[in-house]
Design a protein around this motif. Structure first.
Motif, PDB file in Angstrom:
ATOM      1  N   VAL A 196      -4.034  -7.115   0.051  1.00 21.39           N
ATOM      2  CA  VAL A 196      -3.800  -5.573  -0.520  1.00 21.39           C
ATOM      3  C   VAL A 196      -2.532  -5.270  -1.303  1.00 21.39           C
ATOM      4  CG1 VAL A 196      -3.057  -4.605   1.510  1.00 21.39           C
ATOM      5  CG2 VAL A 196      -4.448  -3.433   0.235  1.00 21.39           C
ATOM      6  N   PHE A 197      -1.483  -5.856  -0.931  1.00 16.85           N
ATOM      7  CA  PHE A 197      -0.357  -5.666  -1.647  1.00 16.85           C
ATOM      8  C   PHE A 197       0.023  -6.616  -2.935  1.00 16.85           C
ATOM      9  CE2 PHE A 197       0.501  -4.452   2.921  1.00 16.85           C
ATOM     10  CZ  PHE A 197       0.668  -3.339   2.646  1.00 16.85           C
ATOM     11  N   VAL A 198      -0.706  -7.555  -3.012  1.00 15.96           N
ATOM     12  CA  VAL A 198      -0.426  -8.472  -4.109  1.00 15.96           C
ATOM     13  C   VAL A 198      -1.682  -8.631  -5.076  1.00 15.96           C
ATOM     14  CG1 VAL A 198       1.404  -9.536  -3.125  1.00 15.96           C
ATOM     15  CG2 VAL A 198      -0.880 -10.605  -3.172  1.00 15.96           C
ATOM     16  N   ALA A 199      -2.970  -8.512  -4.668  1.00 18.48           N
ATOM     17  CA  ALA A 199      -4.261  -9.182  -5.249  1.00 18.48           C
ATOM     18  C   ALA A 199      -4.501  -8.128  -6.445  1.00 18.48           C
ATOM     19  CB  ALA A 199      -5.263  -9.352  -4.595  1.00 18.48           C
ATOM     20  N   PHE A 200      -4.016  -6.696  -6.542  1.00 20.33           N
ATOM     21  CA  PHE A 200      -4.694  -5.881  -7.656  1.00 20.33           C
ATOM     22  C   PHE A 200      -3.851  -6.133  -8.894  1.00 20.33           C
ATOM     23  CE2 PHE A 200      -5.350  -2.708  -3.935  1.00 20.33           C
ATOM     24  CZ  PHE A 200      -6.847  -3.230  -3.603  1.00 20.33           C
ATOM     25  N   ALA A 204       9.057   3.437   0.208  1.00 27.18           N
ATOM     26  CA  ALA A 204       9.102   1.971  -0.445  1.00 27.18           C
ATOM     27  C   ALA A 204       9.689   0.997   0.598  1.00 27.18           C
ATOM     28  CB  ALA A 204      10.076   2.033  -1.899  1.00 27.18           C
ATOM     29  N   SER A 205      10.740   1.374   1.174  1.00 25.04           N
ATOM     30  CA  SER A 205      11.258   0.229   2.269  1.00 25.04           C
ATOM     31  C   SER A 205      10.139   0.324   3.317  1.00 25.04           C
ATOM     32  CB  SER A 205      12.679   1.146   2.864  1.00 25.04           C
ATOM     33  OG  SER A 205      13.530   1.098   1.921  1.00 25.04           O
ATOM     34  N   VAL A 206       9.561   1.165   3.739  1.00 22.70           N
ATOM     35  CA  VAL A 206       8.575   1.266   4.735  1.00 22.70           C
ATOM     36  C   VAL A 206       7.411   0.177   4.296  1.00 22.70           C
ATOM     37  CG1 VAL A 206       7.011   2.501   6.284  1.00 22.70           C
ATOM     38  CG2 VAL A 206       9.240   3.279   6.014  1.00 22.70           C
ATOM     39  N   VAL A 207       6.881   0.436   3.234  1.00 26.89           N
ATOM     40  CA  VAL A 207       6.014  -0.208   2.484  1.00 26.89           C
ATOM     41  C   VAL A 207       6.183  -1.716   2.318  1.00 26.89           C
ATOM     42  CG1 VAL A 207       4.669  -0.742   0.296  1.00 26.89           C
ATOM     43  CG2 VAL A 207       4.611   1.393   1.381  1.00 26.89           C
ATOM     44  N   ARG A 208       7.467  -2.056   2.023  1.00 24.24           N
ATOM     45  CA  ARG A 208       8.144  -3.465   2.199  1.00 24.24           C
ATOM     46  C   ARG A 208       7.846  -4.075   3.413  1.00 24.24           C
ATOM     47  NH1 ARG A 208      11.340  -6.217  -1.143  1.00 24.24           N
ATOM     48  NH2 ARG A 208      11.981  -4.455  -2.240  1.00 24.24           N
ATOM     49  N   VAL A 209       8.199  -3.494   4.509  1.00 24.79           N
ATOM     50  CA  VAL A 209       8.327  -4.081   5.956  1.00 24.79           C
ATOM     51  C   VAL A 209       6.825  -4.002   6.265  1.00 24.79           C
ATOM     52  CG1 VAL A 209       8.594  -3.482   8.315  1.00 24.79           C
ATOM     53  CG2 VAL A 209      10.270  -3.012   6.790  1.00 24.79           C
ATOM     54  N   ALA A 210       5.932  -3.263   5.820  1.00 19.82           N
ATOM     55  CA  ALA A 210       4.499  -3.059   6.245  1.00 19.82           C
ATOM     56  C   ALA A 210       3.713  -4.474   5.328  1.00 19.82           C
ATOM     57  CB  ALA A 210       3.835  -1.965   5.856  1.00 19.82           C
ATOM     58  N   ALA A 211       4.136  -4.704   4.435  1.00 16.45           N
ATOM     59  CA  ALA A 211       3.628  -5.794   3.487  1.00 16.45           C
ATOM     60  C   ALA A 211       4.065  -7.003   4.178  1.00 16.45           C
ATOM     61  CB  ALA A 211       4.185  -5.796   1.977  1.00 16.45           C
ATOM     62  N   GLY A 212       5.391  -7.364   4.775  1.00 18.19           N
ATOM     63  CA  GLY A 212       5.780  -8.275   5.609  1.00 18.19           C
ATOM     64  C   GLY A 212       4.745  -8.530   6.657  1.00 18.19           C
ATOM     65  N   GLY A 233      12.214  -2.297  -5.364  1.00 18.81           N
ATOM     66  CA  GLY A 233      12.829  -2.618  -4.424  1.00 18.81           C
ATOM     67  C   GLY A 233      14.421  -2.257  -4.625  1.00 18.81           C
ATOM     68  N   ASP A 234      14.596  -2.024  -5.910  1.00 11.33           N
ATOM     69  CA  ASP A 234      16.124  -1.600  -6.544  1.00 11.33           C
ATOM     70  C   ASP A 234      16.306  -0.203  -6.462  1.00 11.33           C
ATOM     71  OD1 ASP A 234      16.457  -4.531  -6.265  1.00 11.33           O
ATOM     72  OD2 ASP A 234      15.952  -4.486  -8.442  1.00 11.33           O
ATOM     73  N   GLY A 235      15.320   0.720  -6.362  1.00 10.30           N
ATOM     74  CA  GLY A 235      15.129   2.041  -6.634  1.00 10.30           C
ATOM     75  C   GLY A 235      16.370   2.621  -5.463  1.00 10.30           C
ATOM     76  N   GLY A 236      16.616   4.058  -5.840  1.00 12.87           N
ATOM     77  CA  GLY A 236      17.464   4.676  -4.835  1.00 12.87           C
ATOM     78  C   GLY A 236      16.743   4.873  -3.755  1.00 12.87           C
ATOM     79  N   ALA A 295       1.132  -5.284 -14.684  1.00 12.58           N
ATOM     80  CA  ALA A 295       2.217  -5.582 -15.201  1.00 12.58           C
ATOM     81  C   ALA A 295       3.165  -5.675 -13.907  1.00 12.58           C
ATOM     82  CB  ALA A 295       2.886  -4.627 -16.053  1.00 12.58           C
ATOM     83  N   SER A 296       2.835  -5.242 -12.794  1.00 17.23           N
ATOM     84  CA  SER A 296       3.627  -5.109 -11.603  1.00 17.23           C
ATOM     85  C   SER A 296       3.709  -6.528 -10.904  1.00 17.23           C
ATOM     86  CB  SER A 296       3.435  -4.105 -10.775  1.00 17.23           C
ATOM     87  OG  SER A 296       4.157  -4.179  -9.470  1.00 17.23           O
ATOM     88  N   VAL A 297       4.548  -7.101 -10.265  1.00 19.49           N
ATOM     89  CA  VAL A 297       4.559  -8.033  -9.205  1.00 19.49           C
ATOM     90  C   VAL A 297       4.084  -7.676  -7.915  1.00 19.49           C
ATOM     91  CG1 VAL A 297       5.827  -9.712  -8.066  1.00 19.49           C
ATOM     92  CG2 VAL A 297       6.370  -9.213 -10.417  1.00 19.49           C
ATOM     93  N   ALA A 298       4.474  -6.551  -7.553  1.00 23.76           N
ATOM     94  CA  ALA A 298       3.978  -5.840  -6.056  1.00 23.76           C
ATOM     95  C   ALA A 298       3.719  -4.424  -6.443  1.00 23.76           C
ATOM     96  CB  ALA A 298       5.253  -5.917  -5.159  1.00 23.76           C
ATOM     97  N   PRO A 299       2.444  -4.162  -7.053  1.00 22.12           N
ATOM     98  CA  PRO A 299       1.999  -2.959  -7.432  1.00 22.12           C
ATOM     99  C   PRO A 299       2.203  -1.689  -6.227  1.00 22.12           C
ATOM    100  CG  PRO A 299       0.167  -4.552  -7.389  1.00 22.12           C
ATOM    101  CD  PRO A 299       1.477  -5.231  -7.115  1.00 22.12           C
ATOM    102  N   VAL A 300       1.714  -1.937  -5.113  1.00 21.05           N
ATOM    103  CA  VAL A 300       1.760  -0.870  -3.839  1.00 21.05           C
ATOM    104  C   VAL A 300       3.374  -0.631  -4.111  1.00 21.05           C
ATOM    105  CG1 VAL A 300       1.337  -0.453  -1.584  1.00 21.05           C
ATOM    106  CG2 VAL A 300      -0.200  -1.653  -2.774  1.00 21.05           C
ATOM    107  N   LEU A 301       4.058  -1.763  -3.889  1.00 17.48           N
ATOM    108  CA  LEU A 301       5.639  -1.289  -3.473  1.00 17.48           C
ATOM    109  C   LEU A 301       6.052  -0.670  -4.810  1.00 17.48           C
ATOM    110  CD1 LEU A 301       8.130  -1.865  -1.580  1.00 17.48           C
ATOM    111  CD2 LEU A 301       8.313  -4.016  -3.062  1.00 17.48           C
ATOM    112  N   ASP A 302       5.921  -0.849  -5.890  1.00 20.74           N
ATOM    113  CA  ASP A 302       6.168  -0.018  -7.097  1.00 20.74           C
ATOM    114  C   ASP A 302       5.838   1.245  -7.018  1.00 20.74           C
ATOM    115  OD1 ASP A 302       7.802  -2.278  -7.975  1.00 20.74           O
ATOM    116  OD2 ASP A 302       6.475  -2.759  -9.702  1.00 20.74           O
ATOM    117  N   ALA A 303       4.425   1.331  -6.811  1.00 25.51           N
ATOM    118  CA  ALA A 303       4.024   2.765  -6.501  1.00 25.51           C
ATOM    119  C   ALA A 303       4.561   3.641  -5.538  1.00 25.51           C
ATOM    120  CB  ALA A 303       2.451   2.606  -6.414  1.00 25.51           C
ATOM    121  N   ALA A 304       4.988   3.100  -4.421  1.00 26.49           N
ATOM    122  CA  ALA A 304       5.441   3.792  -3.192  1.00 26.49           C
ATOM    123  C   ALA A 304       6.955   4.402  -3.725  1.00 26.49           C
ATOM    124  CB  ALA A 304       5.627   2.935  -2.227  1.00 26.49           C
TER     125      ALA A 304
END
Length: 447
Positions: free
Chosen positions: A27-31, A292-300, A280-283, A254-263
């Motif tokens: 769900v985090f990468v296939a779209f 985005a930080s929470v989504v990153r952990v949830a994706a892991g 992952g580099d945003g403020g 175009a995104s590598v991780a669209p859910v993360l970028d969207a968050a």
């Protein structure tokens, strides 16, 4: 030593195992690759994948109720179609899902500790393998925790996407190039996109491969499969809608991780934009940065859940093939206390851990999808061999599922198709070597 497993899983356990395998890293990468292939018709790709998945799931559920043994389609194909189709289904599942397990482990490493992804992945594989060896009930309990966390985070993401919206209009990503192509190319793109979406649905097989460990399998397995696939279709549709709302189809593609970028775009996140890996580099000051930080952990965590389900499925299929002497006999051993196929689980865990330390297998999504689609082609064909009273499905369900598997598999990128064909050719050679010592269909070797 007996090689019979013990029925310890109830309906909720079986549902959660299926959810954990499906609501994984897919769900985090296939779209992203699906949108790149299908463009603005990515919704059609998701629908096609869902229809094929539902047909496959219904066929698998009826087969699992009829043959409640470990091994899934390997057993169904062997008993209803003959030794070779069953072997190829099992071989494709073991090889394809081993690569998928490695991809899930690396995904977890990349999300949780990017600088040491390989080591994190290997450690995660070994830890989850040990958990699996300790007992299927402990594994189901761990899956409940992992699935609960991931679903909660995705629910918050979807709600904030529609309530808060993006932080600012920002630059709009260009529509995917496929949107400007002629209809034959677009149709092929939709089918190819469906192949990537199917990767995210494929985990319901885990319920069937645990058929020997489910209580009242004739009743529990069909219900668990239907509940799990229904929940996942709803979750995927909601997440895709929220992601497209925030990034646009071009941004998703175009995104590598669209859910993360969207968050990262929600409610005042930093400058991380879609498509540049900047989520992952945003403020971290705004709501989107925290999310985005929470989504990153949830994706892991989701990747770990999918990895856990993968180890379960591969080890049970390997055990079934070892019972029939197509794989080394020690893989069929069951621990006398935990009642798990501990040798198969340990071998799968060590193999996956070794792979993630020496290879980058994140490109295995297409190859794994091809192998699993062939696996379900065998399942649907086997379902047609059940008499009508036992199948309890109209014949068009497995027919549609089989046609869908062939069409979607053939529409994947040519590299995935060639890689999958090579795997099955090698499998045919292994079958030719082992078939003379194998147990004939209809003869039980599980006791």
């Amino acid at each position: 030593m007996t090689s019979t497993l013990e029925r310890r899983l109830g309906l909720s356990d079986a549902v959660v195992v299926g959810l954990g395998a499906m609501v994984g890293a897919g769900v985090f990468v296939a779209f992203a690759p699906a949108a790149a292939r299908a463009g603005s018709l990515v919704w059609v790709s998701l629908a096609v994948a869902a229809v094929v998945a539902v047909c496959n799931a219904l066929s698998s559920a009826r087969l699992a109720a009829q043959f409640p043994s470990a091994g899934g389609t390997y057993v169904y194909g062997r008993e209803l179609l003959g030794p070779l189709p069953g072997f190829l289904a099992g071989w494709g599942f073991v090889v394809g899902k081993t690569a998928s397990c490695a991809a899930m482990a690396l995904t977890a490493g990349l999300y949780l500790w990017p600088g040491h992804a390989g080591l994190v992945a290997a450690a995660a594989v070994l830890a989850l393998t040990i958990l699996s060896v300790l007992g299927v009930q402990r594994t189901a309990a761990a899956s409940k925790v992992l699935v609960g966390i991931v679903l909660a985070v995705l629910a918050v993401f979807v709600a904030m996407a529609w309530v808060t919206g993006p932080a600012s209009a920002g630059p709009v990503a260009s529509p995917p190039a496929v949107d400007g192509e002629a209809w034959p190319a677009r149709v092929l793109g939709v089918l190819g996109g469906a192949g990537f979406c199917f990767f995210a649905f494929a985990g319901y097989a885990r319920i069937a491969t645990l058929g020997e460990e489910v209580r009242e399998p004739a009743r529990t397995i069909p219900r668990a499969v239907v509940v799990a696939i229904t929940v996942v279709i709803g979750v995927y549709a909601a997440v895709l809608a929220a992601t497209v709302h925030l990034l646009g189809v071009g941004g998703v593609a175009a995104s590598v991780a669209p859910v993360l970028d969207a968050a990262a775009q929600i409610g005042g996140a930093g400058d991380g934009g879609a498509g540049d890996g900047g989520a992952g580099d945003g403020g971290e000051s705004g709501g989107g940065g925290v999310l985005a930080s929470v989504v990153r952990v949830a994706a892991g965590i989701a990747a770990l859940g999918a990895l856990l389900g993968g180890v379960l499925g591969v080890s049970r299929t390997a055990m079934a093939m070892a019972r029939d002497r197509h794989l080394p006999a020690p893989l069929a051993a069951v621990h006398p206390t935990t009642r798990t196929p501990y040798v198969a689980e340990l071998c799968v865990g060590v193999l996956v851990a070794a792979i993630v330390l020496v290879a980058d297998v994140r490109q295995a999504i297409g190859f794994s999808s091809f192998a699993v689609l062939i696996y379900y082609l065998v399942a649907n064909t086997a379902a047609l061999r059940l008499d009508r009273r036992r199948r309890r499905l109209p014949a068009w369900v497995p027919v549609l599922g089989a046609i869908g598997c062939v069409v979607v598999a053939g529409s994947l990128p040519w590299q995935s198709v060639i890689g999958g064909v090579v795997v099955f050719v090698v499998g045919g050679a292994v079958y030719a070597v082992t078939r003379r010592r194998a147990v004939p269909p209809g003869v039980s070797s599980g006791a």
